[in-house]
Design a protein around this motif. Structure first.
Motif, PDB file in Angstrom:
ATOM      1  N   GLY A  50       0.943  -1.230   0.029  1.00 57.62           N
ATOM      2  CA  GLY A  50      -0.168   0.056   0.175  1.00 57.62           C
ATOM      3  C   GLY A  50       0.970   1.110   0.082  1.00 57.62           C
ATOM      4  N   VAL A  51       1.745   1.297   0.747  1.00 56.71           N
ATOM      5  CA  VAL A  51       2.922   2.498   0.836  1.00 56.71           C
ATOM      6  C   VAL A  51       3.680   2.520  -0.526  1.00 56.71           C
ATOM      7  CG1 VAL A  51       4.916   3.436   1.946  1.00 56.71           C
ATOM      8  CG2 VAL A  51       3.096   2.284   3.412  1.00 56.71           C
ATOM      9  N   THR A  52       4.049   1.555  -1.105  1.00 51.89           N
ATOM     10  CA  THR A  52       4.530   1.422  -2.195  1.00 51.89           C
ATOM     11  C   THR A  52       3.825   2.140  -3.363  1.00 51.89           C
ATOM     12  OG1 THR A  52       6.039  -0.446  -1.755  1.00 51.89           O
ATOM     13  CG2 THR A  52       5.804   0.118  -3.967  1.00 51.89           C
ATOM     14  N   ALA A  53       2.275   1.755  -3.272  1.00 48.25           N
ATOM     15  CA  ALA A  53       1.638   2.447  -4.433  1.00 48.25           C
ATOM     16  C   ALA A  53       1.356   3.886  -3.976  1.00 48.25           C
ATOM     17  CB  ALA A  53       0.055   1.623  -4.153  1.00 48.25           C
ATOM     18  N   ARG A  54       1.408   4.438  -2.995  1.00 45.74           N
ATOM     19  CA  ARG A  54       1.340   5.570  -2.664  1.00 45.74           C
ATOM     20  C   ARG A  54       2.615   6.343  -3.135  1.00 45.74           C
ATOM     21  NH1 ARG A  54      -2.266   6.632   2.741  1.00 45.74           N
ATOM     22  NH2 ARG A  54      -0.842   8.769   2.574  1.00 45.74           N
ATOM     23  N   LEU A  55       3.790   5.770  -2.989  1.00 45.30           N
ATOM     24  CA  LEU A  55       5.057   6.433  -3.552  1.00 45.30           C
ATOM     25  C   LEU A  55       5.143   6.402  -5.288  1.00 45.30           C
ATOM     26  CD1 LEU A  55       7.511   4.666  -0.994  1.00 45.30           C
ATOM     27  CD2 LEU A  55       7.155   7.158  -0.972  1.00 45.30           C
ATOM     28  N   TRP A  56       4.684   5.368  -5.560  1.00 42.66           N
ATOM     29  CA  TRP A  56       5.010   5.485  -7.050  1.00 42.66           C
ATOM     30  C   TRP A  56       3.931   6.168  -7.758  1.00 42.66           C
ATOM     31  CZ3 TRP A  56       5.680  -0.680  -7.791  1.00 42.66           C
ATOM     32  CH2 TRP A  56       6.804  -1.144  -7.427  1.00 42.66           C
ATOM     33  N   ASN A  57       2.625   6.184  -7.153  1.00 38.95           N
ATOM     34  CA  ASN A  57       1.687   7.000  -7.719  1.00 38.95           C
ATOM     35  C   ASN A  57       2.160   8.561  -7.350  1.00 38.95           C
ATOM     36  OD1 ASN A  57      -0.166   5.208  -8.118  1.00 38.95           O
ATOM     37  ND2 ASN A  57      -1.210   5.258  -6.242  1.00 38.95           N
ATOM     38  N   GLY A  58       2.744   9.070  -6.462  1.00 36.72           N
ATOM     39  CA  GLY A  58       3.284  10.309  -6.292  1.00 36.72           C
ATOM     40  C   GLY A  58       4.302  10.621  -7.077  1.00 36.72           C
ATOM     41  N   SER A  60       4.903   9.372 -10.154  1.00 37.93           N
ATOM     42  CA  SER A  60       4.629   9.214 -11.704  1.00 37.93           C
ATOM     43  C   SER A  60       3.192   9.432 -12.018  1.00 37.93           C
ATOM     44  CB  SER A  60       5.057   7.782 -12.102  1.00 37.93           C
ATOM     45  OG  SER A  60       6.283   7.075 -11.860  1.00 37.93           O
ATOM     46  N   LYS A  61       2.523   9.994 -11.003  1.00 35.13           N
ATOM     47  CA  LYS A  61       1.241  10.478 -11.351  1.00 35.13           C
ATOM     48  C   LYS A  61       0.314   9.314 -11.932  1.00 35.13           C
ATOM     49  CE  LYS A  61       2.053  14.610  -9.897  1.00 35.13           C
ATOM     50  NZ  LYS A  61       1.903  15.052  -8.562  1.00 35.13           N
ATOM     51  N   THR A  62       0.207   8.168 -11.259  1.00 36.63           N
ATOM     52  CA  THR A  62      -0.340   6.935 -11.740  1.00 36.63           C
ATOM     53  C   THR A  62      -1.464   6.865 -10.540  1.00 36.63           C
ATOM     54  OG1 THR A  62       1.159   5.769 -10.475  1.00 36.63           O
ATOM     55  CG2 THR A  62       1.427   5.941 -13.047  1.00 36.63           C
ATOM     56  N   SER A  63      -2.307   5.693 -10.667  1.00 37.94           N
ATOM     57  CA  SER A  63      -3.276   5.566  -9.961  1.00 37.94           C
ATOM     58  C   SER A  63      -3.356   3.837  -9.488  1.00 37.94           C
ATOM     59  CB  SER A  63      -4.478   5.662 -10.361  1.00 37.94           C
ATOM     60  OG  SER A  63      -4.922   5.205 -11.838  1.00 37.94           O
ATOM     61  N   LEU A  64      -2.076   3.769  -9.272  1.00 38.90           N
ATOM     62  CA  LEU A  64      -2.101   2.100  -8.714  1.00 38.90           C
ATOM     63  C   LEU A  64      -2.691   1.973  -7.309  1.00 38.90           C
ATOM     64  CD1 LEU A  64       1.877   1.430  -9.685  1.00 38.90           C
ATOM     65  CD2 LEU A  64      -0.308   0.712 -10.749  1.00 38.90           C
ATOM     66  N   SER A  65      -3.305   0.656  -7.210  1.00 36.10           N
ATOM     67  CA  SER A  65      -3.908   0.290  -5.945  1.00 36.10           C
ATOM     68  C   SER A  65      -2.726  -0.713  -5.267  1.00 36.10           C
ATOM     69  CB  SER A  65      -5.079  -0.534  -6.353  1.00 36.10           C
ATOM     70  OG  SER A  65      -4.977  -1.501  -6.761  1.00 36.10           O
ATOM     71  N   GLU A  66      -3.379  -0.808  -3.997  1.00 32.95           N
ATOM     72  CA  GLU A  66      -2.461  -1.715  -3.088  1.00 32.95           C
ATOM     73  C   GLU A  66      -2.541  -3.234  -3.873  1.00 32.95           C
ATOM     74  OE1 GLU A  66      -2.391  -4.026   1.352  1.00 32.95           O
ATOM     75  OE2 GLU A  66      -3.622  -1.938   0.991  1.00 32.95           O
ATOM     76  N   ALA A  67      -3.672  -3.513  -4.425  1.00 32.95           N
ATOM     77  CA  ALA A  67      -3.650  -4.888  -5.026  1.00 32.95           C
ATOM     78  C   ALA A  67      -2.776  -5.037  -6.237  1.00 32.95           C
ATOM     79  CB  ALA A  67      -5.232  -5.234  -5.340  1.00 32.95           C
ATOM     80  N   ASN A  68      -2.910  -3.872  -7.091  1.00 29.39           N
ATOM     81  CA  ASN A  68      -2.155  -3.730  -8.526  1.00 29.39           C
ATOM     82  C   ASN A  68      -0.717  -4.067  -7.947  1.00 29.39           C
ATOM     83  OD1 ASN A  68      -3.884  -0.586  -9.357  1.00 29.39           O
ATOM     84  ND2 ASN A  68      -4.141  -3.124  -9.998  1.00 29.39           N
ATOM     85  N   VAL A  69      -0.314  -3.314  -7.007  1.00 32.32           N
ATOM     86  CA  VAL A  69       1.422  -3.450  -6.481  1.00 32.32           C
ATOM     87  C   VAL A  69       1.639  -4.676  -5.864  1.00 32.32           C
ATOM     88  CG1 VAL A  69       2.936  -2.577  -4.836  1.00 32.32           C
ATOM     89  CG2 VAL A  69       1.671  -1.015  -6.031  1.00 32.32           C
ATOM     90  N   ARG A  70       0.829  -5.522  -5.153  1.00 31.50           N
ATOM     91  CA  ARG A  70       0.756  -6.802  -4.623  1.00 31.50           C
ATOM     92  C   ARG A  70       0.812  -7.642  -5.910  1.00 31.50           C
ATOM     93  NH1 ARG A  70      -1.431  -9.618   0.581  1.00 31.50           N
ATOM     94  NH2 ARG A  70      -0.987 -11.931  -0.148  1.00 31.50           N
ATOM     95  N   ALA A  71       0.100  -7.505  -6.704  1.00 29.41           N
ATOM     96  CA  ALA A  71       0.249  -8.363  -8.028  1.00 29.41           C
ATOM     97  C   ALA A  71       1.344  -8.335  -8.858  1.00 29.41           C
ATOM     98  CB  ALA A  71      -1.014  -8.293  -8.871  1.00 29.41           C
ATOM     99  N   SER A  72       1.847  -7.082  -9.070  1.00 27.34           N
ATOM    100  CA  SER A  72       3.048  -6.785 -10.010  1.00 27.34           C
ATOM    101  C   SER A  72       4.267  -7.380  -9.236  1.00 27.34           C
ATOM    102  CB  SER A  72       3.059  -5.326 -10.336  1.00 27.34           C
ATOM    103  OG  SER A  72       3.298  -4.443  -9.118  1.00 27.34           O
ATOM    104  N   LEU A  73       4.424  -7.174  -7.961  1.00 25.85           N
ATOM    105  CA  LEU A  73       5.506  -7.625  -7.183  1.00 25.85           C
ATOM    106  C   LEU A  73       5.670  -9.072  -7.169  1.00 25.85           C
ATOM    107  CD1 LEU A  73       5.843  -5.132  -4.185  1.00 25.85           C
ATOM    108  CD2 LEU A  73       7.262  -5.258  -6.220  1.00 25.85           C
ATOM    109  N   GLY A  74       4.607  -9.902  -6.898  1.00 27.90           N
ATOM    110  CA  GLY A  74       4.561 -11.221  -6.911  1.00 27.90           C
ATOM    111  C   GLY A  74       5.033 -11.771  -8.263  1.00 27.90           C
ATOM    112  N   ALA A  75       4.385 -11.060  -9.364  1.00 25.18           N
ATOM    113  CA  ALA A  75       5.090 -11.640 -11.034  1.00 25.18           C
ATOM    114  C   ALA A  75       6.622 -11.294 -10.952  1.00 25.18           C
ATOM    115  CB  ALA A  75       4.118 -10.939 -11.990  1.00 25.18           C
ATOM    116  N   ALA A  76       6.715 -10.082 -10.278  1.00 29.46           N
ATOM    117  CA  ALA A  76       8.304  -9.788 -10.535  1.00 29.46           C
ATOM    118  C   ALA A  76       9.219 -10.770  -9.717  1.00 29.46           C
ATOM    119  CB  ALA A  76       8.468  -8.357 -10.147  1.00 29.46           C
ATOM    120  N   ARG A  77       8.767 -11.275  -8.616  1.00 29.93           N
ATOM    121  CA  ARG A  77       9.628 -12.167  -7.844  1.00 29.93           C
ATOM    122  C   ARG A  77       9.726 -13.534  -8.679  1.00 29.93           C
ATOM    123  NH1 ARG A  77       6.374 -10.371  -3.765  1.00 29.93           N
ATOM    124  NH2 ARG A  77       5.058 -12.210  -3.723  1.00 29.93           N
TER     125      ARG A  77
END
Length: 367
Positions: A50-58, A60-77
């Protein structure tokens, strides 16, 4: 004409180098704000994703959610695990800290995928593989459905952690994910300001983190506690160390003039984890006496407890090897580094400070 600078001017103390929406440190008030919220509130109400989503949104002016980040980090791992056969060979013969640096330097862009997630997702996979290799064990494949904190512990240990252990590491990840214009973040932004890619900028950030004046103090905190050993030795050991002019690890901070707010957040996390072996009573005795001794020695500006004191106790309680403390710190701080790099590339300019020349000048003609 040569102009001699003061110590604070040489260290750029208080000199703004960028405008940011990512984090704010108020050293006089002992306050840390990350993406618009106090660190204590974030640690109790949000996850690392959730905090990572806030940082990345700030950034890059995106609108990622906590769920978006969780999914993208899982795939990246998962992607990082597949790449371990090419990332690990350059690390042969190196310790965990240096091996992590070499492996991180081998990360690269993946077509059509977010570079931020590629980096943040890879960090715990690399750390886990290096820790396991040091024990003569094979790396553990990630679980893309797990949280970043849970999967980090799982890849380090080879077994699923307990929920309270996951909560403790997640609180740590949130607490240290960003911290203003610290040395590693500044290094990251300097490289990013050249328009170098994100991978080069984050490698620079990690290199800065390995220095003992920045991210290298948690392990010496444990060495200090080991050397003290017992309650009856606290006073004589500390008094003798201060008499010799030694630095007491885990106390004092370049910015904070009062207690580091992250220390209390991590202390609370340790208390919730105490059944897992965190020796908080003894550490509390040591902390209390050192604070008292430092107030007597420096009444005008006593050194207060910083984040590294309780970081050491928390990570040790989670059975994370001491040699892995810096890479695990980086696994959290990578969220802030990637955000700062993107913000610098989007809104900043080339960072190019000047220097004050104090060397000899050429002699005038005819002299």
């Amino acid at each position: 004409m040569n102009i001699h600078l003061t110590k604070s001017q040489i260290g750029l103390d208080g000199v703004p180098a960028a405008e940011t929406v990512l984090s704010h440190v108020d050293g006089e008030r002992g306050e840390l704000i990350i993406a618009g919220e106090h660190v204590g509130t974030l640690a109790s109400q949000s996850s690392f994703e959730g905090v990572t989503a806030r940082l990345w949104n700030g950034a890059s002016k995106t609108s990622l959610s906590e769920a978006n980040v969780r999914a993208s980090l899982g795939a990246a791992r998962e992607r990082a695990f597949v790449r371990l056969p090419e990332l690990l060979p350059p690390t042969r013969g190196m310790g965990i800290v240096d091996g992590f640096r070499a492996a991180v330097a081998g990360l690269r862009a993946e077509n059509g995928l977010e570079h931020e997630a590629t980096i943040v997702g890879a960090f715990p996979v690399i750390a886990g593989a290096l820790v396991r290799r040091a024990k003569g064990l094979e790396p553990v494949a990630p679980d893309p459905n797990a949280s970043h904190a849970a999967d980090t512990l799982r890849m380090l240990r080879g077994a699923s952690p307990e929920p309270r252990e996951v909560a403790a590491l997640d609180a740590y990840f949130v607490t240290v994910c960003d911290h203003g214009m610290n040395a590693s973040t500044f290094a990251t932004r300097v490289v990013a300001s050249t328009q170098a890619d994100l991978f080069a900028a984050i490698t620079a950030g990690y290199c800065a983190l390995t220095g003992p004046l920045h991210g290298g103090a948690p392990e010496p905190v444990l060495e200090m506690l080991d050397a003290i050993g017992s309650s009856e030795r606290v006073k004589p050991w500390v008094d003798a160390a201060l008499a010799r002019g030694e630095r007491l690890m885990g106390f004092g901070h370049r910015v904070y003039r009062v207690r580091d707010p992250r220390a209390d957040v991590l202390k609370a996390a340790i208390e919730r984890l105490s059944a897992d072996g965190a020796d908080l009573p003894f550490a509390g005795e040591v902390e209390a006496y050192i604070r008292s001794a430092l107030r007597k020695k420096n009444p005008d500006r006593p050194l207060e407890t910083n984040v590294e004191f309780f970081t050491a106790i928390l990570l040790d309680a989670l059975a994370i090897p001491r040699q892995a403390f810096t890479p695990i710190f980086a696994a959290a701080r990578a969220a802030g580094w990637t955000a700062h790099a993107r913000e610098q590339q989007r809104t900043g300019r080339l960072i190019r400070p000047s220097s004050s020349y104090v060397g000899e000048m050429p002699k005038a003609s005819g002299e």
